[in-house]
Design an enzyme around this catalytic site. Structure first.
Site, PDB file in Angstrom:
ATOM      1  N   ASP A 183     -68.568   7.351 -44.446  1.00 38.13           N
ATOM      2  CA  ASP A 183     -68.617   8.770 -44.766  1.00 38.13           C
ATOM      3  C   ASP A 183     -67.271   9.437 -44.485  1.00 38.13           C
ATOM      4  O   ASP A 183     -66.656   9.205 -43.444  1.00 38.13           O
ATOM      5  CB  ASP A 183     -69.716   9.429 -43.929  1.00 38.13           C
ATOM      6  CG  ASP A 183     -69.944  10.880 -44.279  1.00 38.13           C
ATOM      7  OD1 ASP A 183     -70.326  11.155 -45.423  1.00 38.13           O
ATOM      8  OD2 ASP A 183     -69.723  11.744 -43.404  1.00 38.13           O
ATOM      9  N   GLU A 217     -64.857 -11.172 -38.837  1.00 38.41           N
ATOM     10  CA  GLU A 217     -65.440 -12.043 -37.812  1.00 38.41           C
ATOM     11  C   GLU A 217     -66.731 -12.694 -38.306  1.00 38.41           C
ATOM     12  O   GLU A 217     -67.220 -13.658 -37.697  1.00 38.41           O
ATOM     13  CB  GLU A 217     -65.742 -11.248 -36.539  1.00 38.41           C
ATOM     14  CG  GLU A 217     -64.515 -10.720 -35.817  1.00 38.41           C
ATOM     15  CD  GLU A 217     -64.879  -9.765 -34.685  1.00 38.41           C
ATOM     16  OE1 GLU A 217     -66.108  -9.560 -34.455  1.00 38.41           O
ATOM     17  OE2 GLU A 217     -63.971  -9.214 -34.049  1.00 38.41           O
TER      18      GLU A 217
END
Length: 578
Positions: A215, A266
């Protein structure tokens, strides 16, 4: 409602590029489906409707904020970034929902709100209870007041929702809120803020979230060195292309999102992200870069008129952008911040449609126009088939697959959007696109809640029954059937992220007649023709010899069998040919 069979053994392939041409369905959770009958949509309601999402044919769900919130701004005022609002569920129910989505072959993108917390967040409560210059206040943006007695705000900046962007706290200081006062801006120059959000990204990624919609991604970094510029100066330069604006699209964002990218990578496959960044088109690549968020919303078609030349230019520009950035395009017509496109396309041609940083208002200058609903839906269907055929990802907003129109007739006493209350009489706000969905035409709350419940957090008008899923699912010409067929064909036909425009001048009335028509072909041989004009267009021989596999025309939307192309494409219509 037809139930789709879910294969619990389905395992999502570890495809790092799944997002590039995905169809993503945005769920505004409080208005999607209510399982407990309290009038507020919830996670169990979403889980119960997964068979519907499977039959619709979407690849992923984007879930708007579901965090604890006072709903000062529809959930974008977050009390706790690592929990679920008890009004819509629990963490256990979130885990059940994501497991069910994954079992159905649907990924989940979670909305994350990094520019501001809510004023109920534990950090902000601590800041208010702490003195000036404290570490607690350094997590936000506090400044001393101006004037002889320090009671004037630090600048004349206006919030996006109207009124001053500075709120006094009673001790001579003010805090910055670019949105509502209940949404204090976080200080992204503070290492503690950065580290806490990295923990939040891992928290949800560890629970199986496949990506994030970010956002106001362009607002995190700010330059608040004195003297602060005036509001007029900020407005004049808000789409600057050099990263010099003090509040929007600053260069420091590259470092912030590089850290996010390291976290995403990751995981296997890497988590994805898409930026809501209302920036100059030449700056969008910064957010879509593979070293940054990886994808950025393209709102260009959302802002365009229903016009062939505009659509052509937008597609060309964004195809070039995708090639340059290495990302894929993100096409969108509707979301929780804008008037639904079935209504926008029904507005008078001379109507001014106002936009500002993600908000689109039906009112312009306080005048409420007459909407031609039939024309709006006809154009919306044609535009949707054009969009779904483009290379890149398609972001769909709940209810658009029903052809749902904006709901303007909400009493002032029942409105919820802060923009309405801070700008009443100028902006009608965004509640009209957030009204709960109609599932069953003749049920209380139109099936939004369980049997017998008529509760609905925003009022549903009687006319919404005609858009209900139950009224459309068995009708092969309905908008819902068109979307289902289009999404199924899209999976079958899309190939490389390329398209080739087709010249229509020869044998079809020349350049003047072709000006309102666009045609392109995808590498799989999938051909798309859209007539943006108001008169039929005679198809050239090369296209007339193909078969129609899908049409946006309401009398021939979703036939399973291909039929020969007509001699002419009707006005405001899209054909898929093969």
């Amino acid at each position: 409602m037809t139930d789709a069979t879910l294969d619990d053994a389905t395992v999502l392939a570890a495809d790092p590029d799944w997002w590039r041409q995905a169809a993503v369905y945005q769920i505004y959770p409080r208005s999607f489906a209510d399982a407990n009958g309290d009038g507020i949509g919830d996670l169990r309601g979403i889980t119960s409707r997964i068979p519907y999402l499977v039959e619709l044919g979407v690849d992923a769900v984007w879930l708007s904020p579901f965090y604890p919130s006072a709903l000062a701004d529809g959930g974008y005022d977050v009390d706790d970034y690592r929990d679920v609002d008890p009004k819509i569920g629990t963490l256990a129910e979130f885990d059940e929902m994501i497991a069910a989505l994954h079992a159905a072959g649907i990924r989940l993108i979670a909305d994350i709100v990094p520019n501001h917390s809510s004023n109920r967040h534990e950090w902000f409560r601590e800041a208010l209870a702490s003195p000036r210059g404290s570490a607690a206040r350094e997590r936000y943006i506090f400044r001393d007041g101006e004037g002889p007695d320090g009671t004037e705000p630090p600048s004349d900046w206006q919030s996006i929702f109207g009124g001053s962007a500075w709120e006094p706290v009673g001790d001579g200081q003010f805090y910055l809120h670019l949105f509502a006062p209940e949404q204090p801006d976080l200080n992204w120059a503070n290492r503690e803020v950065r580290d806490d959000f990295l923990r939040t990204l891992r928290f949800w990624s560890d629970r199986g979230v496949d990506g994030f919609r970010v956002d106001v991604a362009h607002a995190l970094a700010k330059d608040l060195t004195y003297p602060l510029r005036s509001h007029a100066e900020l407005e004049a330069t808000k789409l600057s292309t050099d990263g010099s604006h003090p509040l929007w699209d600053r260069e420091e964002l590259d470092e912030i999102y590089a850290e996010w990218r390291a976290v995403f990578d990751e995981y296997d496959p890497p988590r994805i992200a898409v930026a809501e960044a209302w920036v100059a088109p030449t700056r969008r690549h910064r957010y879509a870069a593979p070293t940054s968020l990886g994808q950025a919303f393209n709102f260009d078609l959302l802002r365009a008129n229903f016009d062939a030349a505009e659509f052509h230019e937008i597609v060309d520009r964004n195809m070039a952008f995708a090639a340059e950035s290495g990302s894929s395009n993100t096409w969108v017509f509707s979301n929780h911040d804008v008037v639904r496109h079935a209504t926008r396309y029904g507005l008078p041609d001379d109507h001014t449609f106002e936009y500002d940083l993600g908000k689109a208002w039906l009112l312009s200058g306080g005048v409420s126009p007459v909407v031609d609903a039939a024309r709006g839906l006809r154009r919306a269907r044609a535009a949707t088939l054009f969009l779904l055929a483009l290379p890149g990802s398609a972001y769909l907003y709940q209810g658009e697959e029903l052809g749902l129109a904006e709901v303007p007739e909400i009493p002032d006493s029942e409105r919820q959007d802060p923009s309405f209350f801070r700008n009443a009489g100028v902006e009608v706000g965004r509640d009209g696109c957030r009204v709960p969905l109609p599932w069953i035409a003749d049920a209380p709350s139109f099936g939004f809640g369980p049997a017998g419940s008529d509760a609905s957090h925003l009022p549903q008008p009687a006319w919404i029954a005609s858009y209900a899923v139950s009224a459309q699912e068995s009708d092969p010409t309905s908008t819902l059937s068109m979307y289902r067929r289009a999404l199924a064909l899209r999976h079958e036909l899309q190939g490389a992220e390329k398209l080739a425009w087709i010249s229509l001048e020869e044998g079809a009335g020349g350049a003047d007649a072709a000006a309102d028509v666009l045609a392109f072909q995808r590498p799989t041989g999938w051909t798309v023709v859209t007539n943006f004009g108001t008169t039929p267009f005679v198809l050239p021989a090369g296209l007339a010899g193909l078969d129609v596999i899908l049409s946006s025309a309401s009398d021939a939307a979703a036939g399973e069998a291909a039929v020969p192309a007509p001699a002419a494409i009707p006005p405001e219509t899209t054909l898929w040919l093969r």
